[in-house]
Design a protein around this motif. Sequence first.
Motif, PDB file in Angstrom:
ATOM      1  N   ARG A 149       0.817  -1.216   0.000  1.00 20.49           N
ATOM      2  CA  ARG A 149       0.000   0.000   0.000  1.00 20.49           C
ATOM      3  C   ARG A 149       0.853   1.270   0.000  1.00 20.49           C
ATOM      4  NH1 ARG A 149      -5.343   0.741   2.769  1.00 20.49           N
ATOM      5  NH2 ARG A 149      -5.315   2.197   1.027  1.00 20.49           N
ATOM      6  N   VAL A 150       0.446   2.209  -0.841  1.00 18.94           N
ATOM      7  CA  VAL A 150       1.083   3.533  -0.869  1.00 18.94           C
ATOM      8  C   VAL A 150       0.296   4.405   0.103  1.00 18.94           C
ATOM      9  CG1 VAL A 150       1.641   5.539  -2.297  1.00 18.94           C
ATOM     10  CG2 VAL A 150       1.703   3.231  -3.298  1.00 18.94           C
ATOM     11  N   MET A 151       0.856   4.679   1.266  1.00 20.31           N
ATOM     12  CA  MET A 151       0.084   5.385   2.292  1.00 20.31           C
ATOM     13  C   MET A 151       0.223   6.905   2.207  1.00 20.31           C
ATOM     14  SD  MET A 151      -1.489   2.944   3.596  1.00 20.31           S
ATOM     15  CE  MET A 151      -2.331   3.777   4.919  1.00 20.31           C
ATOM     16  N   LEU A 152       1.418   7.374   1.908  1.00 20.75           N
ATOM     17  CA  LEU A 152       1.643   8.825   1.875  1.00 20.75           C
ATOM     18  C   LEU A 152       2.672   9.174   0.811  1.00 20.75           C
ATOM     19  CD1 LEU A 152       2.096   9.454   5.731  1.00 20.75           C
ATOM     20  CD2 LEU A 152       0.082  10.119   4.395  1.00 20.75           C
ATOM     21  N   VAL A 153       2.568  10.397   0.319  1.00 26.65           N
ATOM     22  CA  VAL A 153       3.640  10.982  -0.493  1.00 26.65           C
ATOM     23  C   VAL A 153       4.055  12.251   0.242  1.00 26.65           C
ATOM     24  CG1 VAL A 153       4.229  12.054  -2.705  1.00 26.65           C
ATOM     25  CG2 VAL A 153       2.674  10.084  -2.655  1.00 26.65           C
ATOM     26  N   ILE A 154       5.337  12.384   0.520  1.00 24.21           N
ATOM     27  CA  ILE A 154       5.789  13.606   1.209  1.00 24.21           C
ATOM     28  C   ILE A 154       6.616  14.440   0.225  1.00 24.21           C
ATOM     29  CG2 ILE A 154       7.015  14.561   3.196  1.00 24.21           C
ATOM     30  CD1 ILE A 154       6.460  11.973   4.704  1.00 24.21           C
ATOM     31  N   LEU A 155       6.163  15.656   0.009  1.00 21.76           N
ATOM     32  CA  LEU A 155       6.882  16.572  -0.876  1.00 21.76           C
ATOM     33  C   LEU A 155       7.988  17.253  -0.084  1.00 21.76           C
ATOM     34  CD1 LEU A 155       3.832  18.388  -2.527  1.00 21.76           C
ATOM     35  CD2 LEU A 155       4.917  16.239  -3.227  1.00 21.76           C
ATOM     36  N   LEU A 156       9.123  17.438  -0.739  1.00 21.58           N
ATOM     37  CA  LEU A 156      10.244  18.139  -0.105  1.00 21.58           C
ATOM     38  C   LEU A 156      10.815  19.168  -1.062  1.00 21.58           C
ATOM     39  CD1 LEU A 156      12.438  15.302   1.506  1.00 21.58           C
ATOM     40  CD2 LEU A 156      10.887  16.853   2.696  1.00 21.58           C
ATOM     41  N   GLY A 157      11.249  20.279  -0.511  1.00 24.42           N
ATOM     42  CA  GLY A 157      11.897  21.296  -1.348  1.00 24.42           C
ATOM     43  C   GLY A 157      12.035  22.584  -0.571  1.00 24.42           C
ATOM     44  N   TYR A 158      12.651  23.568  -1.213  1.00 26.03           N
ATOM     45  CA  TYR A 158      12.747  24.881  -0.571  1.00 26.03           C
ATOM     46  C   TYR A 158      11.419  25.595  -0.736  1.00 26.03           C
ATOM     47  CZ  TYR A 158      17.625  24.248   0.459  1.00 26.03           C
ATOM     48  OH  TYR A 158      18.805  23.777   0.994  1.00 26.03           O
ATOM     49  N   SER A 159      10.842  25.972   0.387  1.00 23.65           N
ATOM     50  CA  SER A 159       9.508  26.572   0.356  1.00 23.65           C
ATOM     51  C   SER A 159       9.541  27.959  -0.276  1.00 23.65           C
ATOM     52  CB  SER A 159       8.960  26.686   1.777  1.00 23.65           C
ATOM     53  OG  SER A 159       7.721  27.339   1.746  1.00 23.65           O
ATOM     54  N   ALA A 160       8.464  28.259  -1.002  1.00 18.60           N
ATOM     55  CA  ALA A 160       8.289  29.616  -1.536  1.00 18.60           C
ATOM     56  C   ALA A 160       7.132  30.298  -0.803  1.00 18.60           C
ATOM     57  CB  ALA A 160       8.027  29.534  -3.038  1.00 18.60           C
ATOM     58  N   GLN A 161       6.829  29.788   0.390  1.00 13.87           N
ATOM     59  CA  GLN A 161       5.726  30.370   1.166  1.00 13.87           C
ATOM     60  C   GLN A 161       6.236  30.920   2.488  1.00 13.87           C
ATOM     61  OE1 GLN A 161       2.894  26.973   1.332  1.00 13.87           O
ATOM     62  NE2 GLN A 161       1.639  28.269   0.004  1.00 13.87           N
ATOM     63  N   ALA A 162       5.586  32.004   2.923  1.00 10.28           N
ATOM     64  CA  ALA A 162       5.919  32.563   4.242  1.00 10.28           C
ATOM     65  C   ALA A 162       5.308  31.683   5.327  1.00 10.28           C
ATOM     66  CB  ALA A 162       5.363  33.976   4.341  1.00 10.28           C
ATOM     67  N   LEU A 163       5.892  31.779   6.512  1.00 10.99           N
ATOM     68  CA  LEU A 163       5.370  31.002   7.642  1.00 10.99           C
ATOM     69  C   LEU A 163       3.987  31.543   8.036  1.00 10.99           C
ATOM     70  CD1 LEU A 163       6.236  28.712   9.602  1.00 10.99           C
ATOM     71  CD2 LEU A 163       7.066  30.497  11.139  1.00 10.99           C
ATOM     72  N   ARG A 164       3.013  30.635   8.129  1.00 10.08           N
ATOM     73  CA  ARG A 164       1.651  31.042   8.518  1.00 10.08           C
ATOM     74  C   ARG A 164       1.453  30.815  10.013  1.00 10.08           C
ATOM     75  NH1 ARG A 164       1.006  27.534   4.200  1.00 10.08           N
ATOM     76  NH2 ARG A 164       0.535  25.854   5.651  1.00 10.08           N
ATOM     77  N   GLU A 165       0.471  31.542  10.526  1.00  6.84           N
ATOM     78  CA  GLU A 165       0.087  31.296  11.920  1.00  6.84           C
ATOM     79  C   GLU A 165      -0.678  29.974  11.968  1.00  6.84           C
ATOM     80  OE1 GLU A 165      -2.428  33.591  15.218  1.00  6.84           O
ATOM     81  OE2 GLU A 165      -1.402  34.897  13.778  1.00  6.84           O
TER      82      GLU A 165
END
Length: 180
Positions: A149-165
């Motif tokens: 079973r493929v349970m999850l896919v985790i994306l990785l990379g340098y984020s282009a988003q600001a930290l959210r609350e």
Amino acid sequence: MKTFLELVQSRQSDRAYSDKPVEPDKLERILEAARVAPSACNAQPWKIIVVSDAEKRMQVADATANKLLAMNHFTKRAPLQLVILEENANFTSTVGGWATNKHYPHIDLGIVAAHISLAAADEGLGSCIIGWCDEKKIQKVLKIPKNKRVMLVILLGYSAQALREKKRKSIDEIVSYDQY
Ligand SMILES: Cc1cc2nc3c(=O)[nH]c(=O)nc-3n(C[C@H](O)[C@H](O)[C@H](O)COP(=O)(O)O)c2cc1C
């Protein structure tokens, strides 16, 4: 250096990434953090497929998206994917699961995902845990046996988003002392 709580608060689901590739030594440390994750009866019922090949990555990304439901349209942007498979647990974890009516490998895989996403944050990387996917498509693209079973896919990379609350329930809503 961040405290553990600061690290946890700096992790978020990133849904936009820069083109900058993930350095191999960072990936290696993230995978080591996954390797040492705890699991019921130390069964380690997981396998992680690192997908970096551009063509395969696009195919896996397609398998996580659904145009009709506007789900996961951003997944092509991440330069790396970790595909998390459920492997058979060992005898004691399986018997323990029967006895307690719990499927421990699902819990184990969640912990691995937490280790990976926190290790990524520690490396200054963004991540997003993706649960929605077409398992059959991913099995085909990555030559995964049909019984895994493929349970999850985790994306990785340098984020282009600001930290959210963080939007979370209050401590009072989720914690009680000495009784329900
Ligand atoms: C098991 C699991 C599955 C998830 N699946 C998806 C998904 O398919 N698509 C997505 O955009 N986010 C997905 N997420 C991310 C959650 O939406 C996110 O963790 C939650 O909204 C809290 O936001 P934060 O991670 O930014 O703090 C998933 C998270 C978990 C733990």
